[in-house]
Design an enzyme around this catalytic site. Structure first.
Site, PDB file in Angstrom:
ATOM      1  N   TRP A 319       1.033  -1.067   0.167  1.00 11.10           N
ATOM      2  CA  TRP A 319       0.001  -0.425  -0.174  1.00 11.10           C
ATOM      3  C   TRP A 319       1.040   1.530   0.402  1.00 11.10           C
ATOM      4  O   TRP A 319       0.402   2.541  -0.528  1.00 11.10           O
ATOM      5  CB  TRP A 319      -0.797  -0.091   0.896  1.00 11.10           C
ATOM      6  CG  TRP A 319      -1.822   1.136   1.300  1.00 11.10           C
ATOM      7  CD1 TRP A 319      -3.321   1.258   0.816  1.00 11.10           C
ATOM      8  CD2 TRP A 319      -1.105   2.138   1.564  1.00 11.10           C
ATOM      9  NE1 TRP A 319      -4.139   2.604   0.802  1.00 11.10           N
ATOM     10  CE2 TRP A 319      -2.569   3.370   1.652  1.00 11.10           C
ATOM     11  CE3 TRP A 319      -0.465   2.468   2.539  1.00 11.10           C
ATOM     12  CZ2 TRP A 319      -3.101   4.458   2.388  1.00 11.10           C
ATOM     13  CZ3 TRP A 319      -0.558   3.979   3.541  1.00 11.10           C
ATOM     14  CH2 TRP A 319      -1.634   4.726   3.444  1.00 11.10           C
ATOM     15  N   HIS A 320       1.840   1.667   0.772  1.00 13.72           N
ATOM     16  CA  HIS A 320       3.041   2.636   0.552  1.00 13.72           C
ATOM     17  C   HIS A 320       3.286   2.764  -0.394  1.00 13.72           C
ATOM     18  O   HIS A 320       3.939   3.814  -0.516  1.00 13.72           O
ATOM     19  CB  HIS A 320       3.500   2.622   1.666  1.00 13.72           C
ATOM     20  CG  HIS A 320       3.825   2.864   3.167  1.00 13.72           C
ATOM     21  ND1 HIS A 320       2.752   1.850   3.849  1.00 13.72           N
ATOM     22  CD2 HIS A 320       3.101   3.821   3.598  1.00 13.72           C
ATOM     23  CE1 HIS A 320       2.332   2.505   5.715  1.00 13.72           C
ATOM     24  NE2 HIS A 320       2.553   3.162   5.486  1.00 13.72           N
ATOM     25  N   GLY A 321       4.013   1.609  -1.316  1.00 15.30           N
ATOM     26  CA  GLY A 321       4.489   1.881  -2.433  1.00 15.30           C
ATOM     27  C   GLY A 321       5.008   1.059  -3.032  1.00 15.30           C
ATOM     28  O   GLY A 321       4.898  -0.090  -2.559  1.00 15.30           O
TER      29      GLY A 321
END
Length: 464
Positions: A319-321
């Site tokens: 989700w963060h990248g």
């Protein structure tokens, strides 16, 4: 346009807030919607397709919610359609560049390269849309029948770009019935200014130390400078995101909303498990409510619990990248938290000093994995942090860190201080309004002075 910009502070907010306050209560949703869409449009003016995607996402979730409620026999189908739409949007805009780059690297004769720009806030408004249709599916809430109210919920500019992640039941009543009063507005202004100060006066200077270290090159830095730099980044990401969250909460209060708390002194935690109950609280709650518990949570034995934790942390990393470092970071978080759950957690909690030392090491190390996307550079950086063997040994004897300590030690000391509970406890004890107003004006004046000098950086979580 970001919260910590002169245009937002001296143009957008005064104009919008004046219109909002002067409008009759029944028109405030319309004013907030127009203001929020204008705010997002300004941010996407160079990529109008992002604005179109945002509008489509709002309408899609609104319609899906009504269909789920109206046609219960087919509600699972509608839920799957909604989830698929959001996952495809994220996959296309957030991860396609990474996938095509890796394909081009693996298959040199084919050019799969793409250059898709990430829409601002997509990770946050996607999670809000998913939580809404999931809650309607579970009959936790009723589907909203007013497109305007639903659009306001998704698009509220104060939390649109980087959270907090707000579920519909948090604001449902306020969408229909909220009042403004002087006390709430003043409280909101104070909260906003304090968050602005954390961002501009602490996060930005500390971020400069990390940026300068990266510019030097990890191969050329000493071990002390490596630790000082990653400590600076640890403070930067905290005060950057904490500051943004406070600014969002403050704006919410000014508009009559109670946005959820997103941070609770995470750097005072004794374990990583406790840390993630205190850091980005709304994201952790989202994963617990919509991933971990539906998978079975901890109800089916330790093996199942560990499997569910692994899934949650891999998804949290993704989700963060898009990058191998985020997968590695998620995996590292799973291993640490699983070890705490199985072996060391109770021991650490019984002896606080052990927990302090444990987290003093783990927090910067895990942030290093999170921040450094290039795996080779990450490896080099760790040889500087731990120069036991190999080329990193020589770095112990360099004295470059003295220069940077002289420049940044006040900010590092303030970072340590404001990561603790002490200053916030003292502030809560101040009852004299004149003192509070003086502090607010001091923080605001210093922040604006820095902004006028161009001493500002984008919010880190805009990248996610």
């Amino acid at each position: 346009m970001v919260f910590s910009s002169l245009k937002f502070i001296f143009i957008f907010i005064p104009i919008f807030f004046t219109v909002y306050c002067l409008s009759p209560a029944k028109f405030r949703n319309a004013v907030l919607l127009i203001g929020s869409l204008s705010f997002y449009f300004i941010g996407t003016v160079n990529n109008p397709e992002h604005f179109i995607l945002f509008i489509i996402s709002i309408v899609m979730d609104f319609v899906i919610g009504i269909l789920i409620e109206r046609y219960r026999r087919h509600k699972k189908l509608f839920l799957i359609i909604g989830i698929t739409f959001h996952l495809l949007s994220l996959a296309t805009f957030k991860y396609l560049n990474f996938v095509t780059h890796e394909l081009s690297r693996l298959i040199p004769n084919f050019d799969f390269s793409s250059n898709i720009v990430l829409p601002i806030g997509i990770s946050f408004y996607t999670f809000q849309g998913l939580s809404y249709i999931a809650d309607v599916y579970k009959e936790k809430i009723c589907a909203e029948q007013s497109l305007m109210k639903f659009a306001v919920y998704i698009s509220m500019f104060e939390q649109l770009i980087a959270g907090p992640i707000v579920t519909f039941d948090n604001v449902q009543n306020k969408l229909s019935n909220r009042r403004l009063n002087k006390s709430l507005i003043l409280n909101g202004i104070g909260t906003f200014v304090f968050g602005l100060g954390l961002k501009v006066l602490l996060a930005n200077p500390l971020g400069k130390l990390w940026s300068q270290t990266c510019a030097i090159g990890f191969e050329s830095i000493s071990t002390p400078l490596a630790w000082i730099a990653i400590a600076a980044f640890s403070f930067q990401i905290y005060f950057d995101f904490f500051g943004y969250s406070l600014m969002a909460i403050g704006l919410g209060k000014m508009l009559g909303f109670d946005l959820p708390q997103n941070f609770n002194h995470p750097y005072t935690s004794l374990t990583m498990t406790e840390f993630w109950r205190r850091w980005h609280i709304t994201l952790g709650s989202w994963f617990r409510e919509y991933i971990y518990i539906p998978l079975g949570g901890n109800r089916k034995g330790m093996a199942s619990t560990l499997k569910n934790l692994f899934i949650v942390w891999i998804l949290t990393g993704i989700w963060h990248g898009a990058g191998y470092n985020f997968i590695l970071w998620g995996t590292a978080m799973f291993i640490i938290i699983a070890a705490e759950k199985l072996f060391i957690g109770k021991f650490i909690n019984r002896i606080p000093i052990v927990g302090r030392i444990y987290m003093l090491l783990l927090i910067p190390l895990t942030w290093a994995i999170f921040e450094i996307e290039d795996m080779r550079l990450l490896g080099v950086f760790f040889t500087r942090l731990f120069p036991i063997t190999g080329q990193g040994v020589w770095s112990i004897f360099r004295y470059d860190y003295i220069k940077y300590l002289k420049l940044y030690y006040p900010f590092l000391i303030l970072g340590i201080l404001f990561s603790s509970k002490l200053p916030y406890t003292i502030l809560k004890q101040i009852k004299n309004r004149a003192v509070i107003c003086a502090l607010i004006f001091l923080i605001f004046g210093a922040s604006v002075w820095c902004l006028m000098r161009g001493l500002d950086d984008p919010f880190l979580y805009f990248r996610f």
